[in-house]
Write a protein that holds these residues in place. Sequence first.
Motif: not given
Length: 345
Positions: A239-249
């Motif tokens: 809940f802390i990052r300022h760049d929104i991320q949703r990924n899977c590698i």
Amino acid sequence: MEYVMIKRILINGAGSAGARHFEIARDLFPNAQIAILTNRQILDSNLGYKLHFTNVEEAIQFQPNIAILAGAASTRIEIGLALAKSGVHLLVEKPISVSTKNVENLIEICAEKKLILAIGYNLRFYESLIYFRDQLNLGVIGKPLLVKCEVGQFLLSWRESADYHHSVSAQRKLGGGVLFELSHEIDYLAWIFGKIEWVRATIMQQSSLEIDVEDSAFLTLGIENKKNPNLVANLAMDFIRHDIQRNCIVIGESGTLKWDGIKQQVSILKQGESSWTNLITTTHSSNASYLAEWKDFLECLETKKSPMATGIDGLKSLEVIAAALESAPTGKQIEIQPNSFKEDY
């Protein structure tokens, strides 16, 4: 397609999730009666709510054909059991509960009464994620060797329309914290790669956010994958990052495949190449996935097929979360014990 005759719909929850489901229900069934079940005494009249119940006993008297459980996760099993015993089909927002207690009971009652029990893991309806899964099944990067998954957004920007202190995300008693709120990732990892067999976890509350739940979780998951029975996935949630991320590698024997859930994009880097190739970018929106989720639920009522995400899928995610919570104090690897249900229960 023409859907079954739905005359009365119950929506549990008057927050953002409940409002979204109310709008979908009103669009799909303009002539149906739609009632809201919530302990809030005053509702936003601008949303068009007309029928309002404050307890489940009143709601049962309404005799809904279907119910959408989108209130606090801590209330879903109790309300779901009461409605299922009265013969109501259920679409339950994720997570299905905040513990595994009585979840099997709800699954069994729905099965006995031949009721649909669908869980709202709507990422399964993202066209880009479906494509990502299909490409992996086709073997475009060969045997998967390692999975790295990440999801995060600063809580204040996620809940900017309201005081985050009062949000579900911030409160343990309501089912907040990254493990429950971001359990989509746990669900889709199992959906794509296979059964999660063990968990090691580090869980922290490290920011200055005024919350009583974890704001960060780092999970290592052991997965029984058909192509690699010893597959390991690393999952970071926050809940802390300022760049929104949703990924899977996914790193495979002959390349790397990447899903970007924000850009709705799937890319590949083949062995021996130095740059990524975009395979697909979709315009499929989050709202479209919720509509697709509804249509799947309604199709289940028509055809009696299993939902895209079943009650057992919801239980499996809770089992992983329970194992993560058990692992966190020591970092010990926790084996996930099998539940009593067959895959096609």
